[in-house]
Design an enzyme around this catalytic site. Structure first.
Site, PDB file in Angstrom:
ATOM      1  N   GLN A   1      -7.786 -30.192  -4.720  1.00 39.41           N
ATOM      2  CA  GLN A   1      -7.534 -29.941  -6.142  1.00 39.41           C
ATOM      3  C   GLN A   1      -7.960 -28.530  -6.553  1.00 39.41           C
ATOM      4  OE1 GLN A   1      -9.504 -33.799  -7.614  1.00 39.41           O
ATOM      5  NE2 GLN A   1      -7.902 -33.406  -9.136  1.00 39.41           N
TER       6      GLN A   1
ATOM      7  N   CYS B   1      -6.515 -38.036 -14.208  1.00 37.07           N
ATOM      8  CA  CYS B   1      -6.766 -37.078 -13.132  1.00 37.07           C
ATOM      9  C   CYS B   1      -6.677 -35.669 -13.696  1.00 37.07           C
ATOM     10  CB  CYS B   1      -5.720 -37.279 -12.034  1.00 37.07           C
ATOM     11  SG  CYS B   1      -5.931 -36.181 -10.625  1.00 37.07           S
TER      12      CYS B   1
ATOM     13  N   HIS C   1      -9.899 -43.092  -5.527  1.00 36.29           N
ATOM     14  CA  HIS C   1      -9.046 -42.070  -6.137  1.00 36.29           C
ATOM     15  C   HIS C   1      -9.236 -40.713  -5.442  1.00 36.29           C
ATOM     16  CE1 HIS C   1      -7.306 -40.091  -9.930  1.00 36.29           C
ATOM     17  NE2 HIS C   1      -7.820 -39.074  -9.270  1.00 36.29           N
ATOM     18  N   GLU C   2     -10.503 -40.334  -5.212  1.00 38.85           N
ATOM     19  CA  GLU C   2     -10.760 -39.015  -4.606  1.00 38.85           C
ATOM     20  C   GLU C   2     -10.327 -38.981  -3.142  1.00 38.85           C
ATOM     21  OE1 GLU C   2     -11.269 -36.734  -6.624  1.00 38.85           O
ATOM     22  OE2 GLU C   2     -11.766 -38.092  -8.264  1.00 38.85           O
TER      23      GLU C   2
ATOM     24  N   HIS D   1      -6.722 -38.255  -2.857  1.00 37.51           N
ATOM     25  CA  HIS D   1      -6.418 -36.821  -2.956  1.00 37.51           C
ATOM     26  C   HIS D   1      -6.484 -36.147  -1.593  1.00 37.51           C
ATOM     27  CE1 HIS D   1      -5.880 -35.937  -7.183  1.00 37.51           C
ATOM     28  NE2 HIS D   1      -7.020 -36.512  -7.528  1.00 37.51           N
TER      29      HIS D   1
HETATM   30 NI    NI Z   1      -7.667 -36.975  -9.473  1.00 34.74          NI
END
Ligand code: NI
Length: 177
Positions: A54, A102, A144-145, A148
């Site tokens: 990210q 997010c 969730h992470e 990614h």
């Molecule tokens: Ni996110």
């Protein structure tokens, strides 16, 4: 420390799979600085988690911290976790749906099913092994992470898109579902 630019949906870096950090590189100034900057960036944006891609870095690194974020005021707290090469194993079959957002998908919320209980295994930023069981909201944020780091975003996990809402509309109509 620096506040890093957060990639938004459509940037190819969010779709890349992050390779593991070699164990002997965890202590390098580059990786240590990455952790400092990711924590700073997460807090600046009132996030509760951030994965390295990210912020345009292809390494299996993620940070999480749930501390009465104004973006998620009702979430149970989770002390800062700084993870290298994290792995998740579901504990049991039980899944539950809850709302996710997010920093890379700004101003949207959607209902996402996740495993209720998980085992998290990782190294810390000091290279020490971490092995924990988590459930509920902290388990959700970890899942969730880790998505990614495998090039996935929460939209990919939504079985249908009918709950997808912009934040102001979600606050007005949808948040108590
Ligand atoms: Ni996110």
């Amino acid at each position: 420390m620096a506040i890093l630019k957060v990639a938004r949906l459509g940037h190819p870096v969010l779709r890349q799979v992050c390779p593991p950090v070699p164990r002997d590189e965890i202590s390098t100034p580059e990786v240590q600085r990455l952790f400092d900057d990711m924590v700073e960036t997460m807090r600046e944006h009132d996030g509760i988690g951030l994965a390295a891609n990210q912020v345009h870095v292809l390494l299996r690194v993620a940070v999480l911290e749930i501390d009465a974020s104004p973006r998620y005021p009702d979430a149970p707290s989770l002390p800062l976790l700084e993870l290298v090469n994290p792995q998740v194993t579901p504990l049991g079959e039980e899944q539950e749906s809850d709302w996710e957002g997010c920093l890379s998908v700004p101003d949207l919320r959607g209902l996402v099913p996740r495993f209720h209980r998980i085992r998290l295994q990782a190294l810390t930023r000091r290279g020490e092994p971490l092995d924990r069981e988590l459930e509920g909201w902290p388990a959700r944020v970890v899942q969730h992470e880790l998505d990614h780091l495998d090039g996935k975003v929460f939209l990919d996990r939504m079985p249908d898109l009918t709950s997808l809402s912009f934040l102001p509309e979600w606050l007005r109509y949808g948040s108590d579902e």
